[in-house]
Design an enzyme around this catalytic site. Structure first.
Site, PDB file in Angstrom:
ATOM      1  N   ASP A 154     113.208  24.863 -11.761  1.00 45.97           N
ATOM      2  CA  ASP A 154     113.922  23.954 -10.858  1.00 45.97           C
ATOM      3  C   ASP A 154     115.168  24.711 -10.409  1.00 45.97           C
ATOM      4  O   ASP A 154     115.202  25.944 -10.517  1.00 45.97           O
ATOM      5  CB  ASP A 154     114.233  22.599 -11.520  1.00 45.97           C
ATOM      6  CG  ASP A 154     114.939  22.753 -12.848  1.00 45.97           C
ATOM      7  OD1 ASP A 154     115.743  23.703 -12.980  1.00 45.97           O
ATOM      8  OD2 ASP A 154     114.715  21.936 -13.748  1.00 45.97           O
ATOM      9  N   ARG A 198     121.598  19.203 -30.845  1.00 45.87           N
ATOM     10  CA  ARG A 198     121.429  19.800 -29.517  1.00 45.87           C
ATOM     11  C   ARG A 198     120.053  20.416 -29.344  1.00 45.87           C
ATOM     12  O   ARG A 198     119.375  20.743 -30.307  1.00 45.87           O
ATOM     13  CB  ARG A 198     122.496  20.860 -29.305  1.00 45.87           C
ATOM     14  CG  ARG A 198     122.328  22.061 -30.181  1.00 45.87           C
ATOM     15  CD  ARG A 198     123.518  22.987 -30.061  1.00 45.87           C
ATOM     16  NE  ARG A 198     123.112  24.387 -30.104  1.00 45.87           N
ATOM     17  CZ  ARG A 198     122.730  25.014 -31.208  1.00 45.87           C
ATOM     18  NH1 ARG A 198     122.669  24.382 -32.350  1.00 45.87           N
ATOM     19  NH2 ARG A 198     122.391  26.276 -31.154  1.00 45.87           N
ATOM     20  N   HIS A 252     131.310  31.010 -27.776  1.00 44.03           N
ATOM     21  CA  HIS A 252     130.702  29.686 -27.551  1.00 44.03           C
ATOM     22  C   HIS A 252     130.319  29.062 -28.904  1.00 44.03           C
ATOM     23  O   HIS A 252     130.633  27.907 -29.180  1.00 44.03           O
ATOM     24  CB  HIS A 252     129.466  29.892 -26.659  1.00 44.03           C
ATOM     25  CG  HIS A 252     128.603  28.687 -26.388  1.00 44.03           C
ATOM     26  ND1 HIS A 252     128.435  28.164 -25.133  1.00 44.03           N
ATOM     27  CD2 HIS A 252     127.811  27.930 -27.193  1.00 44.03           C
ATOM     28  CE1 HIS A 252     127.600  27.136 -25.174  1.00 44.03           C
ATOM     29  NE2 HIS A 252     127.198  26.970 -26.427  1.00 44.03           N
TER      30      HIS A 252
HETATM   31  C1  HEM Z   1     123.455  28.521 -25.995  1.00 44.65           C
HETATM   32  C2  HEM Z   1     125.543  26.734 -29.946  1.00 44.65           C
HETATM   33  C3  HEM Z   1     126.943  22.854 -27.468  1.00 44.65           C
HETATM   34  C4  HEM Z   1     125.499  24.992 -23.415  1.00 44.65           C
HETATM   35  C5  HEM Z   1     123.921  28.382 -27.276  1.00 44.65           C
HETATM   36  C6  HEM Z   1     123.700  29.331 -28.325  1.00 44.65           C
HETATM   37  C7  HEM Z   1     124.282  28.836 -29.427  1.00 44.65           C
HETATM   38  C8  HEM Z   1     124.870  27.570 -29.093  1.00 44.65           C
HETATM   39  C9  HEM Z   1     124.319  29.468 -30.791  1.00 44.65           C
HETATM   40  C10 HEM Z   1     122.954  30.649 -28.194  1.00 44.65           C
HETATM   41  C11 HEM Z   1     121.472  30.454 -28.337  1.00 44.65           C
HETATM   42  C12 HEM Z   1     120.755  31.788 -28.230  1.00 44.65           C
HETATM   43  O1  HEM Z   1     120.915  32.616 -29.149  1.00 44.65           O
HETATM   44  O2  HEM Z   1     120.014  31.984 -27.250  1.00 44.65           O
HETATM   45  C13 HEM Z   1     126.011  25.469 -29.633  1.00 44.65           C
HETATM   46  C14 HEM Z   1     126.505  24.512 -30.601  1.00 44.65           C
HETATM   47  C15 HEM Z   1     126.878  23.404 -29.906  1.00 44.65           C
HETATM   48  C16 HEM Z   1     126.637  23.690 -28.498  1.00 44.65           C
HETATM   49  C17 HEM Z   1     126.592  24.733 -32.087  1.00 44.65           C
HETATM   50  C18 HEM Z   1     127.456  22.112 -30.408  1.00 44.65           C
HETATM   51  C19 HEM Z   1     127.008  21.449 -31.458  1.00 44.65           C
HETATM   52  C20 HEM Z   1     126.766  23.138 -26.151  1.00 44.65           C
HETATM   53  C21 HEM Z   1     127.218  22.312 -25.057  1.00 44.65           C
HETATM   54  C22 HEM Z   1     126.821  22.923 -23.927  1.00 44.65           C
HETATM   55  C23 HEM Z   1     126.109  24.127 -24.292  1.00 44.65           C
HETATM   56  C24 HEM Z   1     127.985  20.994 -25.205  1.00 44.65           C
HETATM   57  C25 HEM Z   1     127.022  22.503 -22.505  1.00 44.65           C
HETATM   58  C26 HEM Z   1     126.978  21.248 -22.101  1.00 44.65           C
HETATM   59  C27 HEM Z   1     124.754  26.087 -23.784  1.00 44.65           C
HETATM   60  C28 HEM Z   1     124.022  26.908 -22.854  1.00 44.65           C
HETATM   61  C29 HEM Z   1     123.428  27.923 -23.599  1.00 44.65           C
HETATM   62  C30 HEM Z   1     123.817  27.696 -24.971  1.00 44.65           C
HETATM   63  C31 HEM Z   1     123.911  26.711 -21.350  1.00 44.65           C
HETATM   64  C32 HEM Z   1     122.552  29.053 -23.078  1.00 44.65           C
HETATM   65  C33 HEM Z   1     123.432  30.190 -22.698  1.00 44.65           C
HETATM   66  C34 HEM Z   1     122.654  31.410 -22.296  1.00 44.65           C
HETATM   67  O3  HEM Z   1     121.604  31.712 -22.879  1.00 44.65           O
HETATM   68  O4  HEM Z   1     123.141  32.084 -21.372  1.00 44.65           O
HETATM   69  N1  HEM Z   1     124.643  27.327 -27.763  1.00 44.65           N
HETATM   70  N2  HEM Z   1     126.111  24.951 -28.380  1.00 44.65           N
HETATM   71  N3  HEM Z   1     126.114  24.243 -25.650  1.00 44.65           N
HETATM   72  N4  HEM Z   1     124.612  26.587 -25.041  1.00 44.65           N
HETATM   73 FE1  HEM Z   1     125.444  25.824 -26.687  1.00 44.65          FE
END
Ligand code: HEM
Length: 241
Positions: free
Chosen positions: A185, A176, A163
């Site tokens: 919710d 973000r 991801h």
């Molecule tokens: C979690 C990066 C965009 C949905 C994360 C995490 C990272 C990350 C590093 C892990 C956080 C942790 O360590 O707990 C990014 C970056 C993005 C981006 C760099 C773009 C600039 C998005 C988009 C979505 C998304 C567009 C969906 C619309 C999620 C979700 C989690 C998450 C739902 C939580 C997942 C979990 O803990 O199971 N993101 N993300 N992200 N991201 Fe992204």
């Protein structure tokens, strides 16, 4: 009175975020201008009253959304304060004409997976956003499936690493913020973005739809809320028009 520390509430873990989304009844627009003229003053009064505890952001959805006109994003360490603010908001002259179409709550937490990422990826994650205005705000509610939560941490880490790999190219143009919503919710996560580049945002979503993690998304959007970041003055201008 001292205003709440915005920087801190928007970056600390353990902070509640509420997204309250409203549609304006058609009857509002039939009121004469005089009856609508005070809307800015009244909203400002409500935000100021709660400003010591709650950081409030406003968004205009009207004109971009078919189901909602405006959105409040609230941050504080106590959800009851959000309730009081929204109750006061609903008691304004505009508030009496609002239908609350969605309310989502989440809490911010320390990163679950980033500490387990490779050093390269950790370094890439530090890319700062480009300076300049990011006028669009997008909210995407997400619910994962039972399979996701039943996987061992290592398997989830691998998927979240993928991801991060496909999303880091967008760190410059898409800001973000992540909220954990399970139990508060019907969602597991509320994801919030700001950008000037909706083309990048579109490609970012496509990139995430192509990876393994996506098999575990039980709900992705529904609704996706797209609006513009606005001030009380901007809102007043639209709703007193
Ligand atoms: C979690 C990066 C965009 C949905 C994360 C995490 C990272 C990350 C590093 C892990 C956080 C942790 O360590 O707990 C990014 C970056 C993005 C981006 C760099 C773009 C600039 C998005 C988009 C979505 C998304 C567009 C969906 C619309 C999620 C979700 C989690 C998450 C739902 C939580 C997942 C979990 O803990 O199971 N993101 N993300 N992200 N991201 Fe992204």
């Amino acid at each position: 009175a001292q205003a709440a520390d915005r920087e801190k509430l928007l970056s600390d873990p353990g902070v509640f975020g509420t997204f309250a989304v409203f549609a304006v009844d058609d009857a509002w627009w039939r009121l004469d201008r005089e009856a609508r003229a005070k809307v800015g003053e009244e909203i400002k009064g409500v935000l100021d009253k709660h400003g010591e505890q709650v950081v409030a952001d406003l968004y205009l959805l009207r004109g971009l959304s078919d189901r909602a006109d405006l959105m409040l994003r609230l941050h504080s360490t106590d959800l009851a304060r959000h309730q009081h603010l929204v109750l006061d908001f609903l008691a304004t002259s505009l508030g009496r004409y609002l239908h609350n179409v969605y309310t989502f709550h989440g809490i911010t937490k320390p990163a679950n997976y980033v500490p387990g990422f490779s050093d390269d990826l950790k370094a890439a994650m530090k890319t700062p956003p480009d300076p300049g205005p990011k006028p669009y705000a997008i909210v995407v509610p997400i619910r994962k499936d039972a399979d996701w939560w039943n996987q061992p941490q290592a398997a989830r880490l691998e998927m979240m690493q993928e991801h991060a790999q496909v999303t880091t190219p967008y760190l410059k143009t898409v800001k973000r913020k992540l909220y954990h919503a399970s139990g508060l919710d019907d969602l597991d996560f509320i994801t919030y973005f700001e950008t000037a580049r909706l083309d990048d945002f579109h490609n970012l979503i496509l990139a995430l739809e192509r990876i393994k993690e996506n098999r575990h998304n039980r709900r992705f959007g529904h609704p996706i809320l797209l609006g513009t970041v606005c001030t009380v003055g901007d809102l007043a201008e639209v709703f007193a028009r």
